[in-house]
Design a protein around this motif. Structure first.
Motif, PDB file in Angstrom:
ATOM      1  N   TYR A 194     -89.641 -15.360  -9.334  1.00  0.00           N
ATOM      2  CA  TYR A 194     -88.602 -16.012 -10.166  1.00  0.00           C
ATOM      3  C   TYR A 194     -88.026 -17.128  -9.575  1.00  0.00           C
ATOM      4  N   THR A 195     -88.639 -18.193  -9.855  1.00  0.00           N
ATOM      5  CA  THR A 195     -88.451 -19.547  -9.496  1.00  0.00           C
ATOM      6  C   THR A 195     -86.945 -20.155  -9.598  1.00  0.00           C
ATOM      7  N   PRO A 196     -86.012 -19.617 -10.364  1.00  0.00           N
ATOM      8  CA  PRO A 196     -84.576 -19.993 -10.410  1.00  0.00           C
ATOM      9  C   PRO A 196     -83.768 -19.468  -9.220  1.00  0.00           C
ATOM     10  N   ALA A 197     -84.520 -18.501  -8.528  1.00  0.00           N
ATOM     11  CA  ALA A 197     -83.876 -17.908  -7.365  1.00  0.00           C
ATOM     12  C   ALA A 197     -84.291 -18.509  -6.248  1.00  0.00           C
ATOM     13  N   LEU A 198     -85.075 -19.518  -6.060  1.00  0.00           N
ATOM     14  CA  LEU A 198     -85.756 -20.271  -4.909  1.00  0.00           C
ATOM     15  C   LEU A 198     -84.697 -20.999  -4.040  1.00  0.00           C
ATOM     16  N   PRO A 199     -83.590 -21.688  -4.754  1.00  0.00           N
ATOM     17  CA  PRO A 199     -82.744 -22.319  -4.017  1.00  0.00           C
ATOM     18  C   PRO A 199     -81.699 -21.238  -3.092  1.00  0.00           C
ATOM     19  N   ALA A 200     -81.322 -20.088  -3.685  1.00  0.00           N
ATOM     20  CA  ALA A 200     -80.673 -19.180  -3.189  1.00  0.00           C
ATOM     21  C   ALA A 200     -81.350 -18.282  -2.190  1.00  0.00           C
ATOM     22  N   LEU A 201     -82.830 -18.188  -2.200  1.00  0.00           N
ATOM     23  CA  LEU A 201     -83.636 -17.686  -1.269  1.00  0.00           C
ATOM     24  C   LEU A 201     -83.437 -18.522  -0.012  1.00  0.00           C
ATOM     25  N   GLU A 202     -83.656 -19.876  -0.245  1.00  0.00           N
ATOM     26  CA  GLU A 202     -83.718 -20.700   0.927  1.00  0.00           C
ATOM     27  C   GLU A 202     -82.269 -20.649   1.785  1.00  0.00           C
ATOM     28  N   ARG A 203     -81.384 -20.537   0.926  1.00  0.00           N
ATOM     29  CA  ARG A 203     -79.895 -20.859   1.459  1.00  0.00           C
ATOM     30  C   ARG A 203     -79.641 -19.398   2.222  1.00  0.00           C
ATOM     31  N   PHE A 204     -79.983 -18.141   1.692  1.00  0.00           N
ATOM     32  CA  PHE A 204     -79.900 -17.049   2.428  1.00  0.00           C
ATOM     33  C   PHE A 204     -80.713 -16.980   3.614  1.00  0.00           C
ATOM     34  N   LEU A 205     -82.086 -17.417   3.618  1.00  0.00           N
ATOM     35  CA  LEU A 205     -82.911 -17.312   4.572  1.00  0.00           C
ATOM     36  C   LEU A 205     -82.370 -18.389   5.852  1.00  0.00           C
ATOM     37  N   SER A 206     -81.815 -19.262   5.363  1.00  0.00           N
ATOM     38  CA  SER A 206     -81.347 -20.292   6.371  1.00  0.00           C
ATOM     39  C   SER A 206     -79.979 -20.181   6.997  1.00  0.00           C
ATOM     40  N   THR A 207     -79.249 -19.155   6.488  1.00  0.00           N
ATOM     41  CA  THR A 207     -77.954 -18.643   7.172  1.00  0.00           C
ATOM     42  C   THR A 207     -77.849 -17.159   7.502  1.00  0.00           C
ATOM     43  N   GLN A 208     -78.871 -16.484   7.192  1.00  0.00           N
ATOM     44  CA  GLN A 208     -78.820 -15.247   7.712  1.00  0.00           C
ATOM     45  C   GLN A 208     -79.799 -15.027   8.560  1.00  0.00           C
ATOM     46  N   GLY A 209     -79.453 -14.486   9.865  1.00  0.00           N
ATOM     47  CA  GLY A 209     -80.779 -14.305  10.842  1.00  0.00           C
ATOM     48  C   GLY A 209     -81.073 -12.764  11.269  1.00  0.00           C
ATOM     49  N   ARG A 210     -80.436 -11.830  10.374  1.00  0.00           N
ATOM     50  CA  ARG A 210     -80.725 -10.549  10.764  1.00  0.00           C
ATOM     51  C   ARG A 210     -82.296 -10.180  10.330  1.00  0.00           C
TER      52      ARG A 210
END
Length: 206
Positions: free
Chosen positions: A145-161
């Motif tokens: 789902y391409t529209p979620a890519l910005p949120a995916l990048e933001r989440f993976l860049s701020t969540q380290g668990r």
């Protein structure tokens, strides 16, 4: 005799302590139970099993203990799969646990129109609850789902668990659509992860 009792009282009075009252005839002295009760409560608390769900998600974010809470979510899940509009699900007051249950039940192939409907209806990519956002982004990554890519990048860049990032990278790597994005995001986020998480991800992304 009386002289001995008086002598003991005088001795304790000199030390600044009043004489202890003698128990009434035929009445045994009461043991100090407070210490034993406190020790028993502490021991009982130690025996309580560790609640992983409670540790992961504070009590204030968990649903009220209302019978049928998840049953209602199951009914909403069935309705959505049959084409019901998001606003008809009654999801406004749902807790994080209920959202996880709902989104977990959708984990699979889902048409882009239904993903669009969820995002428009609930702005899941902007959820402030990490558990809800993780469940949504995992569903989005699995369905490319391409529209979620910005949120995916933001989440993976701020969540380290590891419990969040490993499954999301796995979902991205599973398709030609997501694999380049996974490597691009990981290159920028790698330094923020714990060494153990990096070691695990380097094996598949390095």
């Amino acid at each position: 005799g009386a002289l001995g009792v008086a002598h003991d009282a005088d001795a304790q009075a000199k030390k600044g302590r009043p004489a202890a009252a003698a128990p009434a005839p035929g009445q045994a002295a009461k043991p100090a139970a407070k210490g034993k009760e406190a020790k028993k409560k502490a021991t009982d608390k130690e025996k309580e099993p560790f609640d992983l769900e409670k540790a992961i998600q504070p009590e204030r974010e968990r649903p009220d203990a209302v019978p049928g809470a998840l049953l209602r979510v199951e009914q909403a899940l069935a309705s959505f799969k049959q084409g019901a509009a998001p606003e008809a699900l009654g999801a406004g007051p749902w807790s994080a646990q209920e959202w996880r249950h709902f989104l977990g039940g959708l984990l699979g192939e889902l048409p882009v129109e239904r993903l669009d409907a969820l995002e428009r209806g609930f702005s899941l990519s902007k959820s402030r609850n990490a558990e809800v956002q993780f469940a949504w982004l995992r569903l989005a990554a699995r369905n490319r789902y391409t529209p979620a890519l910005p949120a995916l990048e933001r989440f993976l860049s701020t969540q380290g668990r590891g419990r969040y990032v490993r499954p999301l990278y796995t979902e991205l790597l599973a398709s030609p659509w997501g694999a380049p994005e996974a490597r691009r995001i990981y290159a920028g986020a790698r330094a923020r992860y714990h060494s153990l998480v990096r070691a695990a991800l380097d094996k598949v992304l390095g």
